[in-house]
Design an enzyme around this catalytic site. Structure first.
Site, PDB file in Angstrom:
ATOM      1  CG  ASP A 228     -15.350  41.691  80.602  1.00 57.65           C
ATOM      2  OD1 ASP A 228     -15.388  40.713  79.703  1.00 57.65           O
ATOM      3  OD2 ASP A 228     -16.047  42.740  80.516  1.00 57.65           O
TER       4      ASP A 228
ATOM      5  CG  HIS B  99     -13.271  34.350  73.874  1.00 55.63           C
ATOM      6  ND1 HIS B  99     -13.086  35.202  73.028  1.00 55.63           N
ATOM      7  CD2 HIS B  99     -13.067  33.042  73.125  1.00 55.63           C
ATOM      8  CE1 HIS B  99     -12.760  34.740  71.730  1.00 55.63           C
ATOM      9  NE2 HIS B  99     -12.560  33.486  71.981  1.00 55.63           N
TER      10      HIS B  99
HETATM   11  C1  GDG Z   1     -16.723  37.902  75.630  1.00 62.13           C
HETATM   12  C2  GDG Z   1     -15.733  38.258  77.121  1.00 62.13           C
HETATM   13  C3  GDG Z   1     -13.875  39.244  75.904  1.00 62.13           C
HETATM   14  C4  GDG Z   1     -21.775  45.793  72.528  1.00 62.13           C
HETATM   15  N1  GDG Z   1     -22.917  46.580  72.588  1.00 62.13           N
HETATM   16  C5  GDG Z   1     -23.264  46.570  71.169  1.00 62.13           C
HETATM   17  C6  GDG Z   1     -22.116  45.856  70.554  1.00 62.13           C
HETATM   18  N2  GDG Z   1     -21.252  45.369  71.346  1.00 62.13           N
HETATM   19  C7  GDG Z   1     -20.181  44.854  70.892  1.00 62.13           C
HETATM   20  C8  GDG Z   1     -18.860  45.627  71.237  1.00 62.13           C
HETATM   21  C9  GDG Z   1     -17.996  44.595  71.420  1.00 62.13           C
HETATM   22  C10 GDG Z   1     -18.756  43.252  71.903  1.00 62.13           C
HETATM   23  O1  GDG Z   1     -20.130  43.743  71.430  1.00 62.13           O
HETATM   24  C11 GDG Z   1     -18.441  42.939  73.328  1.00 62.13           C
HETATM   25  O2  GDG Z   1     -17.537  42.637  73.885  1.00 62.13           O
HETATM   26  P1  GDG Z   1     -16.795  42.432  75.047  1.00 62.13           P
HETATM   27  O3  GDG Z   1     -15.406  42.006  75.042  1.00 62.13           O
HETATM   28  O4  GDG Z   1     -16.918  43.891  75.550  1.00 62.13           O
HETATM   29  O5  GDG Z   1     -17.605  41.583  76.046  1.00 62.13           O
HETATM   30  P2  GDG Z   1     -18.297  40.010  75.751  1.00 62.13           P
HETATM   31  O6  GDG Z   1     -19.432  40.169  75.016  1.00 62.13           O
HETATM   32  O7  GDG Z   1     -18.651  39.654  77.148  1.00 62.13           O
HETATM   33  O8  GDG Z   1     -17.249  39.272  75.166  1.00 62.13           O
HETATM   34  C12 GDG Z   1     -14.796  39.132  77.090  1.00 62.13           C
HETATM   35  C13 GDG Z   1     -14.507  38.883  74.619  1.00 62.13           C
HETATM   36  O9  GDG Z   1     -15.290  37.696  74.755  1.00 62.13           O
HETATM   37  C14 GDG Z   1     -13.502  38.578  73.373  1.00 62.13           C
HETATM   38  O10 GDG Z   1     -12.635  37.726  73.935  1.00 62.13           O
HETATM   39  O11 GDG Z   1     -13.208  40.304  75.798  1.00 62.13           O
HETATM   40  O12 GDG Z   1     -14.180  39.555  78.247  1.00 62.13           O
HETATM   41  O13 GDG Z   1     -16.748  38.079  78.105  1.00 62.13           O
HETATM   42  O14 GDG Z   1     -17.237  44.263  70.163  1.00 62.13           O
HETATM   43  O15 GDG Z   1     -18.786  46.663  70.420  1.00 62.13           O
HETATM   44  N3  GDG Z   1     -22.150  45.818  69.145  1.00 62.13           N
HETATM   45  C15 GDG Z   1     -23.348  46.348  68.598  1.00 62.13           C
HETATM   46  N4  GDG Z   1     -24.421  46.973  69.223  1.00 62.13           N
HETATM   47  C16 GDG Z   1     -24.334  47.113  70.450  1.00 62.13           C
HETATM   48  O16 GDG Z   1     -25.212  47.466  71.031  1.00 62.13           O
HETATM   49  N5  GDG Z   1     -23.242  46.150  67.313  1.00 62.13           N
END
Ligand code: GDG
Length: 574
Positions: A469, A268
């Protein structure tokens, strides 16, 4: 021609033609689902005696899969077997459409036949658990919601009591199998090696790497222990899909235990160029471990190239069993329609109304990221200060809401970051706030997903500028959440994997706070027509590549890669 039948569902094999893949079939489920098989000559067999079943068994036992055959699935409610065979009562579509479509329908609706999917990730979110704020957990929950299976991994609990078998619970078709970690294992495997060494390395932050041989040994040991517990749960036709950097050696550990099932891995995070990756002490062990997988999925073509070139530096052994070891760029998607609906509903909620009225007509700029140094939050706060300094007319015209759930708080680097952000937000607010306005609202808590969706929808600007990212799902969720008639603008780091598909966003270099500030100013002033045009292009990409298309493409490629290279003659079944 052979017809296997059960209740209203008939499976029609025609093995003289071309194309579909029988490898997706799970023999045991086939036998349980279709007690009777009728051959072309009209003879009925018990499934276990039928030529098609024997054929499946034979191929599977030899570690080979069935060769491609044409077969169709159709629903023929209450038709006598003879009529099923002629197919004359079938809707025209079922005779013409690709069998896959009907198989999929049958699999999804009846849960029949398809091999069991075993998802493995470091952390399992139990159904009763708190909604996860992390991309991987969100993606796996989305996959398993549509396709039942098993989710195996760490429970999130630390316990020094050793248990040989995982705790298992089943809910809504998903079996959750979890193991606890001892304090020492948690420290070595999770905090020190996975998050203190691999995470910064994979995000190009060599300066933050702490390498400790004992932690690396602990990481390998936990992977071996997990493999032993997982192997005990496996059935011969299971398809295993392992996720992320915590578990790179798990596939190799399973192979060492004799597991010959198809095993895929998805990374990821980004994968850095070989010069960076190979600066990791004992990197050869990890690169060899990648060789155990039939398929390795990564987020972008750049990641695929970097991984391939690192693997070329060591003579990586392929997975064995006559299989290939493929690397495939497969950008992860979101459940676009579902998130858009969540946002539509969220906007009508009391919380969103409260936020809206608190803005007093000002524009909302929003960011939502786990508290992580890869997300470059200090630079975002600094960019807001640049915006307010260089374009003073923007003062009091917007509110920037940054939602930042805490993450990995036991790792020292994350504790430092938390303190840094608190003081950065305080500094900017102290300098620019007025008695009725503060530029930054910094929320250091997890927000429920439905609330977050509503907030994203009412924002004029999504500010998402990580240093690096893998993908960044928030960028995609921001776009999906927008009102098509009046969409907001995405300001996105060019170093997020999402920038490949979301190239109609305002792309910025996250190291350049002036460039970010300028992009935010342009976003705030952007006319409706241009906002719509940019949004439509991005939404179009999100509708084409959802989490379901990502899952299906990965599993198709995995089945394909796990098929032995030697092709078999077409079988004549029954
Ligand atoms: C890893 C990789 C890759 C965020 N704040 C809250 C919340 N979130 C949710 C978002 C989103 C998820 O968490 C975050 O996903 P991201 O992709 O932005 O980032 P990582 O956690 O670093 O994810 C990344 C991912 O895996 C998938 O392959 O894209 O590059 O680092 O869904 O909405 N959800 C809630 N409250 C929050 O305050 N409920």
């Amino acid at each position: 021609m052979t017809v296997a039948h059960r209740d209203g569902l008939a499976l029609h094999f025609d093995c003289h033609g071309t194309t579909e893949t029988l490898t997706l079939l799970n023999r045991h489920r086939f036998q349980a689902s279709f007690p009777q098989v009728v051959a072309a000559n009209g003879n009925a067999h018990d499934a276990a005696d039928s030529p098609i079943w024997r054929r499946m068994n034979e191929f599977s036992h030899h570690g080979r899969t069935l060769p491609r055959s044409r077969f169709r699935v159709y629903r023929a409610i209450d038709l006598p077997v003879g009529e099923m065979q002629t197919g004359k009562h079938l809707p025209a579509r079922s005779r013409e459409s690709p069998a896959d479509e009907y198989l999929e329908q049958a699999f999804i609706e009846k849960g029949l036949l398809l091999s069991r999917l075993i998802m493995v990730s470091n952390r399992v979110t139990l159904p009763a658990g708190v909604a996860a704020a992390g991309g991987l957990a969100v993606a796996i929950s989305d996959v398993l919601r549509e396709r039942s299976g098993v989710w195996f991994g760490w429970s999130g609990k630390i316990s020094n009591r050793r248990s040989a078998s995982p705790s298992v619970t089943t809910e809504a078709g998903v079996t959750y199998a979890t193991v606890d970690l001892s304090e020492a294992d948690h420290l070595a495997y999770y905090s020190s090696y996975a998050n203190g060494t691999l995470w910064p390395l994979l995000h190009y932050r060599l300066g933050l790497i702490a390498f400790d041989h004992l932690a690396f040994d602990g990481y390998l040991k936990v992977n071996r222990n997990m493999a032993a517990r997982l192997a005990a749960l496996l059935q011969p036709d299971d398809v295993i899909w392992i996720h992320d950097y915590h578990l790179i050696p798990l596939g190799a550990a399973l192979r060492d235990l004799g597991v010959s099932n198809p095993i895929g891995f998805f990374l990821h995070t980004p994968f850095p160029v070989a010069e960076v990756f190979c600066s990791l002490p004992r990197h050869e062990i990890l690169l060899q471990a990648f060789g155990a997988y039939d398929l390795i999925g990564v987020q972008t073509p750049t990641d695929a190239r970097s991984l391939a070139s690192s693997m070329e530096r060591v003579a990586v052994t392929p997975p064995g069993f006559g299989r290939r070891n493929r690397i495939l760029p497969l950008p992860i998607g979101i459940d676009t329609a579902n998130f858009a609906e969540l946002a539509r509903q969220g906007v009508r909620s009391a919380d969103t109304s409260r936020l809206k009225s608190s803005l007093a007509g000002r524009d909302l700029i929003i960011g939502a990221d786990r508290l992580d140094y890869s997300k470059a939050l200090p630079n975002r706060f600094a960019a807001i200060a640049v915006l307010l300094t260089d374009w003073p007319e923007t003062r009091s015209s917007f509110t920037y809401l940054q939602i930042t759930p805490p993450s990995r708080s036991e790792v020292p680097e994350y504790q430092r970051l938390r303190r840094e952000l608190e003081s950065a937000a305080g500094r900017v607010n102290g300098k620019f706030a007025e008695c009725d306005w503060t530029p930054i609202r910094y929320v250091n808590r997890t927000t429920p997903r439905s609330k977050l969706a509503g907030y994203l929808r009412i924002a004029r600007v999504g500010l998402i500028t990580p240093f690096r990212d893998g993908m960044n799902l928030v960028a995609k969720e921001f776009v999906a959440a927008q009102d098509p008639a009046d969409p907001g603008v995405l300001v996105l780091s060019k170093f997020a994997g999402a920038a490949y598909e979301m190239n109609s966003a305002l792309l910025v270099n996250p190291y350049d706070t002036h460039e970010i500030a300028l992009a935010v100013r342009n976003a705030l002033k952007m006319p409706l027509l241009e906002r719509r045009k940019r949004w439509e292009l991005m939404m179009d990409a999100l509708q084409r590549n959802t989490v379901a298309t990502w899952r299906d493409a990965f599993l198709r490629a995995l089945t394909e890669a796990a098929r032995p290279a030697i092709s078999q003659p077409e079988p004549r079944v029954a």
